[in-house]
Design a protein around this motif. Structure first.
Motif, PDB file in Angstrom:
ATOM      1  N   GLY A   1       3.716   9.513  -9.872  1.00  0.00           N
ATOM      2  CA  GLY A   1       3.012   9.487 -11.153  1.00  0.00           C
ATOM      3  C   GLY A   1       3.452   8.393 -12.100  1.00  0.00           C
ATOM      4  O   GLY A   1       3.041   8.374 -13.252  1.00  0.00           O
ATOM      5  N   HIS A   2       4.297   7.477 -11.626  1.00  0.00           N
ATOM      6  CA  HIS A   2       4.683   6.328 -12.451  1.00  0.00           C
ATOM      7  C   HIS A   2       5.171   5.199 -11.547  1.00  0.00           C
ATOM      8  O   HIS A   2       5.403   5.385 -10.356  1.00  0.00           O
ATOM      9  CB  HIS A   2       5.742   6.695 -13.497  1.00  0.00           C
ATOM     10  CG  HIS A   2       7.046   7.138 -12.926  1.00  0.00           C
ATOM     11  ND1 HIS A   2       8.019   6.273 -12.523  1.00  0.00           N
ATOM     12  CD2 HIS A   2       7.524   8.378 -12.677  1.00  0.00           C
ATOM     13  CE1 HIS A   2       9.056   6.952 -12.054  1.00  0.00           C
ATOM     14  NE2 HIS A   2       8.783   8.219 -12.140  1.00  0.00           N
ATOM     15  N   ASP A   3       5.342   4.015 -12.145  1.00  0.00           N
ATOM     16  CA  ASP A   3       5.780   2.853 -11.383  1.00  0.00           C
ATOM     17  C   ASP A   3       7.191   3.050 -10.836  1.00  0.00           C
ATOM     18  O   ASP A   3       8.105   3.370 -11.582  1.00  0.00           O
ATOM     19  CB  ASP A   3       5.767   1.589 -12.265  1.00  0.00           C
ATOM     20  CG  ASP A   3       4.367   1.097 -12.569  1.00  0.00           C
ATOM     21  OD1 ASP A   3       3.424   1.558 -11.902  1.00  0.00           O
ATOM     22  OD2 ASP A   3       4.221   0.254 -13.468  1.00  0.00           O
ATOM     23  N   LEU A   4       7.333   2.841  -9.543  1.00  0.00           N
ATOM     24  CA  LEU A   4       8.661   2.868  -8.939  1.00  0.00           C
ATOM     25  C   LEU A   4       9.231   1.462  -8.847  1.00  0.00           C
ATOM     26  O   LEU A   4      10.441   1.272  -8.772  1.00  0.00           O
ATOM     27  CB  LEU A   4       8.585   3.473  -7.534  1.00  0.00           C
ATOM     28  CG  LEU A   4       8.149   4.921  -7.441  1.00  0.00           C
ATOM     29  CD1 LEU A   4       7.977   5.343  -5.987  1.00  0.00           C
ATOM     30  CD2 LEU A   4       9.133   5.820  -8.148  1.00  0.00           C
ATOM     31  N   PHE A   5       8.335   0.490  -8.826  1.00  0.00           N
ATOM     32  CA  PHE A   5       8.718  -0.904  -8.655  1.00  0.00           C
ATOM     33  C   PHE A   5       8.074  -1.721  -9.779  1.00  0.00           C
ATOM     34  O   PHE A   5       7.068  -2.384  -9.567  1.00  0.00           O
ATOM     35  CB  PHE A   5       8.246  -1.417  -7.287  1.00  0.00           C
ATOM     36  CG  PHE A   5       8.636  -0.504  -6.170  1.00  0.00           C
ATOM     37  CD1 PHE A   5       9.907  -0.541  -5.640  1.00  0.00           C
ATOM     38  CD2 PHE A   5       7.735   0.421  -5.667  1.00  0.00           C
ATOM     39  CE1 PHE A   5      10.273   0.314  -4.618  1.00  0.00           C
ATOM     40  CE2 PHE A   5       8.098   1.283  -4.644  1.00  0.00           C
ATOM     41  CZ  PHE A   5       9.373   1.226  -4.112  1.00  0.00           C
ATOM     42  N   PRO A   6       8.668  -1.683 -10.979  1.00  0.00           N
ATOM     43  CA  PRO A   6       8.057  -2.401 -12.097  1.00  0.00           C
ATOM     44  C   PRO A   6       8.073  -3.913 -11.860  1.00  0.00           C
ATOM     45  O   PRO A   6       8.938  -4.426 -11.157  1.00  0.00           O
ATOM     46  CB  PRO A   6       8.925  -2.022 -13.286  1.00  0.00           C
ATOM     47  CG  PRO A   6      10.211  -1.582 -12.705  1.00  0.00           C
ATOM     48  CD  PRO A   6       9.919  -1.029 -11.339  1.00  0.00           C
TER      49      PRO A   6
ATOM     50  N   LEU B   1       0.838  -1.205   0.000  1.00  0.00           N
ATOM     51  CA  LEU B   1       0.000   0.000   0.000  1.00  0.00           C
ATOM     52  C   LEU B   1       0.873   1.255   0.000  1.00  0.00           C
ATOM     53  O   LEU B   1       0.613   2.200  -0.755  1.00  0.00           O
ATOM     54  CB  LEU B   1      -0.934  -0.002   1.207  1.00  0.00           C
ATOM     55  CG  LEU B   1      -1.844   1.209   1.353  1.00  0.00           C
ATOM     56  CD1 LEU B   1      -2.775   1.337   0.144  1.00  0.00           C
ATOM     57  CD2 LEU B   1      -2.654   1.104   2.639  1.00  0.00           C
ATOM     58  N   ALA B   2       1.911   1.266   0.815  1.00  0.00           N
ATOM     59  CA  ALA B   2       2.815   2.430   0.865  1.00  0.00           C
ATOM     60  C   ALA B   2       3.521   2.622  -0.480  1.00  0.00           C
ATOM     61  O   ALA B   2       3.686   3.758  -0.943  1.00  0.00           O
ATOM     62  CB  ALA B   2       3.833   2.260   1.992  1.00  0.00           C
ATOM     63  N   ALA B   3       3.908   1.522  -1.119  1.00  0.00           N
ATOM     64  CA  ALA B   3       4.555   1.622  -2.431  1.00  0.00           C
ATOM     65  C   ALA B   3       3.585   2.181  -3.461  1.00  0.00           C
ATOM     66  O   ALA B   3       3.947   3.037  -4.268  1.00  0.00           O
ATOM     67  CB  ALA B   3       5.077   0.247  -2.867  1.00  0.00           C
ATOM     68  N   ALA B   4       2.343   1.716  -3.425  1.00  0.00           N
ATOM     69  CA  ALA B   4       1.335   2.220  -4.371  1.00  0.00           C
ATOM     70  C   ALA B   4       1.067   3.706  -4.141  1.00  0.00           C
ATOM     71  O   ALA B   4       0.915   4.477  -5.094  1.00  0.00           O
ATOM     72  CB  ALA B   4       0.047   1.417  -4.241  1.00  0.00           C
ATOM     73  N   GLN B   5       1.025   4.123  -2.875  1.00  0.00           N
ATOM     74  CA  GLN B   5       0.805   5.537  -2.581  1.00  0.00           C
ATOM     75  C   GLN B   5       1.986   6.382  -3.052  1.00  0.00           C
ATOM     76  O   GLN B   5       1.794   7.484  -3.579  1.00  0.00           O
ATOM     77  CB  GLN B   5       0.551   5.730  -1.087  1.00  0.00           C
ATOM     78  CG  GLN B   5      -0.792   5.180  -0.650  1.00  0.00           C
ATOM     79  CD  GLN B   5      -0.961   5.158   0.866  1.00  0.00           C
ATOM     80  OE1 GLN B   5       0.011   5.211   1.620  1.00  0.00           O
ATOM     81  NE2 GLN B   5      -2.204   5.067   1.303  1.00  0.00           N
ATOM     82  N   ALA B   6       3.201   5.890  -2.883  1.00  0.00           N
ATOM     83  CA  ALA B   6       4.382   6.624  -3.365  1.00  0.00           C
ATOM     84  C   ALA B   6       4.354   6.730  -4.887  1.00  0.00           C
ATOM     85  O   ALA B   6       4.653   7.789  -5.448  1.00  0.00           O
ATOM     86  CB  ALA B   6       5.665   5.925  -2.899  1.00  0.00           C
ATOM     87  N   GLU B   7       3.965   5.654  -5.543  1.00  0.00           N
ATOM     88  CA  GLU B   7       3.864   5.696  -7.006  1.00  0.00           C
ATOM     89  C   GLU B   7       2.795   6.681  -7.461  1.00  0.00           C
ATOM     90  O   GLU B   7       2.962   7.363  -8.473  1.00  0.00           O
ATOM     91  CB  GLU B   7       3.569   4.294  -7.549  1.00  0.00           C
ATOM     92  CG  GLU B   7       4.764   3.367  -7.457  1.00  0.00           C
ATOM     93  CD  GLU B   7       4.462   1.945  -7.882  1.00  0.00           C
ATOM     94  OE1 GLU B   7       3.269   1.560  -7.932  1.00  0.00           O
ATOM     95  OE2 GLU B   7       5.416   1.208  -8.155  1.00  0.00           O
TER      96      GLU B   7
ATOM     97  N   PRO C   1       8.727  -7.783 -12.474  1.00  0.00           N
ATOM     98  CA  PRO C   1       9.864  -8.444 -13.103  1.00  0.00           C
ATOM     99  C   PRO C   1       9.567  -8.744 -14.579  1.00  0.00           C
ATOM    100  O   PRO C   1       8.477  -9.199 -14.903  1.00  0.00           O
ATOM    101  CB  PRO C   1      10.023  -9.739 -12.291  1.00  0.00           C
ATOM    102  CG  PRO C   1       9.367  -9.450 -10.983  1.00  0.00           C
ATOM    103  CD  PRO C   1       8.267  -8.480 -11.282  1.00  0.00           C
ATOM    104  N   GLY C   2      10.527  -8.458 -15.424  1.00  0.00           N
ATOM    105  CA  GLY C   2      10.365  -8.721 -16.852  1.00  0.00           C
ATOM    106  C   GLY C   2       9.699  -7.600 -17.615  1.00  0.00           C
ATOM    107  O   GLY C   2       9.662  -7.626 -18.838  1.00  0.00           O
ATOM    108  N   SER C   3       9.167  -6.591 -16.934  1.00  0.00           N
ATOM    109  CA  SER C   3       8.530  -5.483 -17.646  1.00  0.00           C
ATOM    110  C   SER C   3       9.592  -4.486 -18.090  1.00  0.00           C
ATOM    111  O   SER C   3      10.656  -4.389 -17.484  1.00  0.00           O
ATOM    112  CB  SER C   3       7.484  -4.796 -16.772  1.00  0.00           C
ATOM    113  OG  SER C   3       8.112  -4.137 -15.692  1.00  0.00           O
ATOM    114  N   LYS C   4       9.290  -3.777 -19.161  1.00  0.00           N
ATOM    115  CA  LYS C   4      10.231  -2.780 -19.680  1.00  0.00           C
ATOM    116  C   LYS C   4       9.860  -1.416 -19.151  1.00  0.00           C
ATOM    117  O   LYS C   4       8.704  -1.058 -19.079  1.00  0.00           O
ATOM    118  CB  LYS C   4      10.211  -2.784 -21.199  1.00  0.00           C
ATOM    119  CG  LYS C   4      10.707  -4.064 -21.783  1.00  0.00           C
ATOM    120  CD  LYS C   4      10.719  -3.987 -23.295  1.00  0.00           C
ATOM    121  CE  LYS C   4      11.205  -5.303 -23.875  1.00  0.00           C
ATOM    122  NZ  LYS C   4      11.230  -5.275 -25.321  1.00  0.00           N
TER     123      LYS C   4
END
Length: 130
Positions: free
Chosen positions: A119-124, A109-115, A126-129
């Protein structure tokens, strides 16, 4: 003969209004930036706190209880403790596992709030570009 012209007075009202508008918009921008910085600091603080809690659960509490349960199970097999003791240790390990899952949920939840603040993914994934 020379007549002084009042050139410096032309458009003074509109110019003053334009300067005031620029100052107002700069102040609004500064306030928005300060709010964003505050939101980002709070989001990062929540993320760090959640990560510390998760690390404590995953690296210290749960492994320690698992080790204790292993010892109790060995003691049970040689008759040193009864089944009630084994059950109590399993219950403690299950409670710790539940708290670890809750810590993972708080971290996610904290990671999602930080993102959301950034305004974008901070923790993509695995395997995503990126």
């Amino acid at each position: 003969m020379q007549v002084p012209l009042a050139v410096s007075q032309n458009n003074q009202g509109p110019r003053a209004r334009a300067r005031a508008q620029v100052r107002l918009e700069e102040a609004q921008l500064d306030a928005a930036q300060q709010r964003l910085v505050g939101r980002l600091r709070l989001a990062l603080l929540r993320l760090k706190t959640a990560l510390k809690s998760l690390n404590i659960h995953e690296k210290a509490i749960t492994p320690s209880l698992q080790h204790n349960l292993d010892l109790v199970l060995r003691a049970f097999t040689v008759g040193e403790v009864n089944l009630n003791t084994v059950s109590l240790m399993r219950a403690r390990l299950l409670q710790a596992t539940d708290r670890t899952i809750a810590a993972r949920r708080r971290y996610a939840l904290a990671a999602a709030q930080a993102e959301a603040v950034v305004g974008h993914d901070l923790f993509p994934a695995p395997g995503s570009k990126r």
